[in-house]
Scaffold this motif. Structure first.
Motif, PDB file in Angstrom:
ATOM      1  N   THR A 116       1.023  -1.128   0.066  1.00  0.00           N
ATOM      2  CA  THR A 116       0.107   0.122  -0.069  1.00  0.00           C
ATOM      3  C   THR A 116       0.799   1.089  -0.170  1.00  0.00           C
ATOM      4  OG1 THR A 116      -1.637  -1.155   1.258  1.00  0.00           O
ATOM      5  CG2 THR A 116      -1.770   1.219   1.130  1.00  0.00           C
ATOM      6  N   GLU A 117       0.501   2.289  -1.110  1.00  0.00           N
ATOM      7  CA  GLU A 117       1.490   3.392  -1.114  1.00  0.00           C
ATOM      8  C   GLU A 117       1.280   4.041   0.132  1.00  0.00           C
ATOM      9  OE1 GLU A 117       0.432   2.072  -5.382  1.00  0.00           O
ATOM     10  OE2 GLU A 117      -0.595   2.342  -3.761  1.00  0.00           O
ATOM     11  N   ASN A 118       2.393   4.933   0.621  1.00  0.00           N
ATOM     12  CA  ASN A 118       2.500   5.716   1.690  1.00  0.00           C
ATOM     13  C   ASN A 118       2.010   7.090   1.372  1.00  0.00           C
ATOM     14  OD1 ASN A 118       3.175   7.226   3.885  1.00  0.00           O
ATOM     15  ND2 ASN A 118       5.207   6.539   4.090  1.00  0.00           N
ATOM     16  N   ILE A 119       1.055   7.515   1.133  1.00  0.00           N
ATOM     17  CA  ILE A 119       0.530   8.686   0.359  1.00  0.00           C
ATOM     18  C   ILE A 119       0.950  10.013   1.129  1.00  0.00           C
ATOM     19  CG2 ILE A 119      -1.603  10.174  -0.126  1.00  0.00           C
ATOM     20  CD1 ILE A 119      -1.143   7.568  -1.710  1.00  0.00           C
ATOM     21  N   PRO A 120       0.859  10.183   2.486  1.00  0.00           N
ATOM     22  CA  PRO A 120       1.532  11.326   3.198  1.00  0.00           C
ATOM     23  C   PRO A 120       2.911  11.606   2.585  1.00  0.00           C
ATOM     24  CG  PRO A 120       0.088  10.261   4.740  1.00  0.00           C
ATOM     25  CD  PRO A 120       0.337   9.157   3.535  1.00  0.00           C
ATOM     26  N   SER A 121       3.773  10.695   2.845  1.00  0.00           N
ATOM     27  CA  SER A 121       5.008  10.647   2.419  1.00  0.00           C
ATOM     28  C   SER A 121       5.367  10.924   1.032  1.00  0.00           C
ATOM     29  CB  SER A 121       5.889   9.363   2.979  1.00  0.00           C
ATOM     30  OG  SER A 121       6.003   9.433   4.269  1.00  0.00           O
ATOM     31  N   ILE A 122       4.448  10.295   0.242  1.00  0.00           N
ATOM     32  CA  ILE A 122       4.630  10.691  -1.363  1.00  0.00           C
ATOM     33  C   ILE A 122       4.111  12.206  -1.490  1.00  0.00           C
ATOM     34  CG2 ILE A 122       3.537  10.045  -3.403  1.00  0.00           C
ATOM     35  CD1 ILE A 122       3.482   7.170  -2.520  1.00  0.00           C
ATOM     36  N   ILE A 123       3.386  12.516  -0.870  1.00  0.00           N
ATOM     37  CA  ILE A 123       2.957  13.912  -0.988  1.00  0.00           C
ATOM     38  C   ILE A 123       4.309  14.821  -0.302  1.00  0.00           C
ATOM     39  CG2 ILE A 123       1.396  15.739   0.233  1.00  0.00           C
ATOM     40  CD1 ILE A 123      -0.849  13.625  -0.079  1.00  0.00           C
ATOM     41  N   GLY A 124       4.542  14.535   0.464  1.00  0.00           N
ATOM     42  CA  GLY A 124       5.869  15.133   1.269  1.00  0.00           C
ATOM     43  C   GLY A 124       7.128  15.157  -0.067  1.00  0.00           C
ATOM     44  N   LEU A 125       7.295  14.126  -0.464  1.00  0.00           N
ATOM     45  CA  LEU A 125       8.233  14.037  -1.602  1.00  0.00           C
ATOM     46  C   LEU A 125       7.985  14.951  -2.827  1.00  0.00           C
ATOM     47  CD1 LEU A 125      10.763  12.731  -2.809  1.00  0.00           C
ATOM     48  CD2 LEU A 125       9.361  10.869  -3.338  1.00  0.00           C
ATOM     49  N   ALA A 126       6.820  14.752  -3.144  1.00  0.00           N
ATOM     50  CA  ALA A 126       6.306  15.687  -4.117  1.00  0.00           C
ATOM     51  C   ALA A 126       6.498  17.019  -3.953  1.00  0.00           C
ATOM     52  CB  ALA A 126       4.971  15.460  -4.795  1.00  0.00           C
ATOM     53  N   GLN A 127       6.135  17.605  -2.665  1.00  0.00           N
ATOM     54  CA  GLN A 127       6.163  18.769  -2.267  1.00  0.00           C
ATOM     55  C   GLN A 127       7.868  19.480  -2.278  1.00  0.00           C
ATOM     56  OE1 GLN A 127       3.646  21.311  -1.647  1.00  0.00           O
ATOM     57  NE2 GLN A 127       5.332  22.475  -1.863  1.00  0.00           N
ATOM     58  N   ALA A 128       8.527  18.422  -1.844  1.00  0.00           N
ATOM     59  CA  ALA A 128      10.040  18.909  -1.845  1.00  0.00           C
ATOM     60  C   ALA A 128      10.447  19.177  -3.354  1.00  0.00           C
ATOM     61  CB  ALA A 128      10.978  17.612  -1.352  1.00  0.00           C
ATOM     62  N   VAL A 129       9.767  18.103  -4.237  1.00  0.00           N
ATOM     63  CA  VAL A 129      10.456  17.978  -5.326  1.00  0.00           C
ATOM     64  C   VAL A 129       9.852  19.462  -6.277  1.00  0.00           C
ATOM     65  CG1 VAL A 129      10.058  17.353  -7.926  1.00  0.00           C
ATOM     66  CG2 VAL A 129      10.590  15.874  -5.934  1.00  0.00           C
ATOM     67  N   LYS A 130       8.609  19.841  -5.818  1.00  0.00           N
ATOM     68  CA  LYS A 130       7.999  21.125  -6.329  1.00  0.00           C
ATOM     69  C   LYS A 130       8.912  22.278  -5.895  1.00  0.00           C
ATOM     70  CE  LYS A 130       3.078  19.623  -6.019  1.00  0.00           C
ATOM     71  NZ  LYS A 130       1.954  19.972  -5.447  1.00  0.00           N
ATOM     72  N   ASP A 131       9.319  22.326  -4.604  1.00  0.00           N
ATOM     73  CA  ASP A 131      10.252  23.434  -4.188  1.00  0.00           C
ATOM     74  C   ASP A 131      11.437  23.811  -4.903  1.00  0.00           C
ATOM     75  OD1 ASP A 131       8.323  23.808  -2.462  1.00  0.00           O
ATOM     76  OD2 ASP A 131       9.272  22.695  -0.720  1.00  0.00           O
ATOM     77  N   LEU A 132      11.961  22.455  -5.430  1.00  0.00           N
ATOM     78  CA  LEU A 132      13.216  22.631  -6.605  1.00  0.00           C
ATOM     79  C   LEU A 132      12.805  22.927  -7.691  1.00  0.00           C
ATOM     80  CD1 LEU A 132      14.887  19.194  -4.836  1.00  0.00           C
ATOM     81  CD2 LEU A 132      15.870  21.655  -4.806  1.00  0.00           C
ATOM     82  N   THR A 133      12.603  23.949  -8.040  1.00  0.00           N
ATOM     83  CA  THR A 133      12.577  24.384  -9.316  1.00  0.00           C
ATOM     84  C   THR A 133      13.684  24.832  -9.944  1.00  0.00           C
ATOM     85  OG1 THR A 133      12.521  26.697  -8.911  1.00  0.00           O
ATOM     86  CG2 THR A 133      10.179  25.761  -8.758  1.00  0.00           C
TER      87      THR A 133
END
Length: 383
Positions: free
Chosen positions: A237-254
């Protein structure tokens, strides 16, 4: 006492944007992304959005991203998956002497299954060449695994040139980009890689989450078996909160933010080196010249001062640094990376070196204070 953190190559503190994104997800987005009802569909939508953000960041297709628990799982999945899937085509693998333990120990395991591993040596800057890879290639080579940026000395390998060498060869090309992804611009198309592993906690994201890029032309045997998550490529089962956190960190890295980050970290590194020189500290840089290395990693030989003594005394003064990879910090074994670039495991710098790694939270003032503390430790020990 104020404490200062200069061990960002080991892990990074989560950014406030990541904490906010994950807090919201933990409070509201609890559905199982595999469920077909409203709560499951909501989580699946967030999963898809996160996958899209991450794929765009490396110029990949959305379905080429597999979420993992981090760099170690990503490396293991890439290496063991390739061995299991393509072992019928040969049992020869190429890597380097300075890879992360997640790669090297997996290679050691494969030797027990009959695979032959070629460990390419590096020069004093910690670099291999595309020519070395080409010379080592054989008809039965099925995998080449070479890291993008080294976690101990900051060397940046010529991945794109190696990818060009492998373009018309059967070998799958994997790179551990855990240390480089949060700093360098990554384009899997230009690099010519088939597999690329990332860990979230190296870019101010959460621990326990990462991703593996898998080129659509590559079809590996799953490393995890069970449910049908991740398009049958990684059960669980995917760890949705952590995946969202990872995606946010990636968003911050423009791209703009990454460029500014590189300039800031390079400046902090240079300030430290200038201060140490001005203080009369007897030191030398291990590995590449500062401007040729990952901007956040600096490895120095503090001549005549044992690493363990320097680490302890700096910690007592409030400064957190390291002597090498966090994954081997509890080991008494000397750094395999320093041995590889120096060529002599009895050389004094093997046991007298420090790794200082910079991050978003570090300031010019804190770097001046770190330089002062290092100078004090050296003077106190050497007299």
């Amino acid at each position: 006492m104020t404490h200062y953190y200069f061990d960002n190559a080991a892990t990074t503190p989560m950014s406030s944007t990541v904490v906010t994104a994950m807090s919201q997800a933990l409070a509201t987005d609890f559905g199982n992304a595999s469920s077909t009802h409203y709560f499951g569909r909501l989580s699946h939508h967030l999963l898809d959005d996160s996958r899209r953000v991450i794929a765009n960041s490396i110029h990949a297709q959305t379905d080429e991203i597999i979420f993992t628990s981090g760099g170690t799982e990503g490396d293991n999945t890439a290496i063991l998956g390739t061995a299991l899937t393509y072992g019928k085509n040969g049992k020869h693998i190429i890597t380097t002497q300075i890879e992360h333990p997640a790669v090297l120990k997996t290679m050691q395991f494969l030797t027990t299954l009959g695979y032959e591993i070629t460990y390419l040596p590096v020069n004093k800057q910690g670099l291999v060449t595309a020519q070395q890879v080409k010379a080592a290639l054989r008809p039965d080579t099925i995998l080449v695994s070479i890291m993008t940026g080294n976690n101990e000395i900051g060397s940046i390998e010529p991945i794109a040139k190696i990818g060009a060498v492998l373009k018309n060869h059967q070998a799958i090309f994997h790179t551990d980009a855990v240390q480089a992804y949060g700093i360098l611009d990554i384009d899997v198309q230009q690099m010519g890689v088939d597999l690329l592993s990332i860990s979230g906690h190296k870019l101010h994201g959460p621990k326990g989450i990462g991703f593996l890029y898998m080129n659509e032309k590559v079809n590996l045997e799953p490393f995890m078996h069970g449910g049908e998550q991740e398009h049958l490529r990684r059960a669980g089962t995917e760890n949705i909160p952590s995946i969202i956190g990872l995606a946010q960190a990636v968003k911050d890295l423009t791209p703009v933010n990454k460029k500014a980050k590189r300039e800031k970290l390079q400046n902090l590194k240079q300030i430290l080196l200038t201060d140490l020189t001005a203080s009369g500290v007897d030191f030398a840089i291990n590995g590449p010249e500062p401007e040729q290395a990952l901007p956040h990693v600096l490895n120095i030989w503090l001549k005549g001062v044992p690493s363990n003594l320097a680490l302890t005394n700096l910690d007592l003064k409030g400064f957190a640094v390291s002597a090498g990879s966090a994954c081997t910090a509890g080991s008494l074994e000397p750094s395999h990376v320093l041995i590889a670039i120096i060529g002599d495991e009895k050389a004094p710098q093997i046991s007298e070196s420090l790794r200082i790694s910079f991050g978003d939270q570090n300031t010019v003032e804190s770097v001046h204070l770190l330089a002062q503390a290092i100078a004090e430790v050296a003077r106190d020990y050497l007299g």
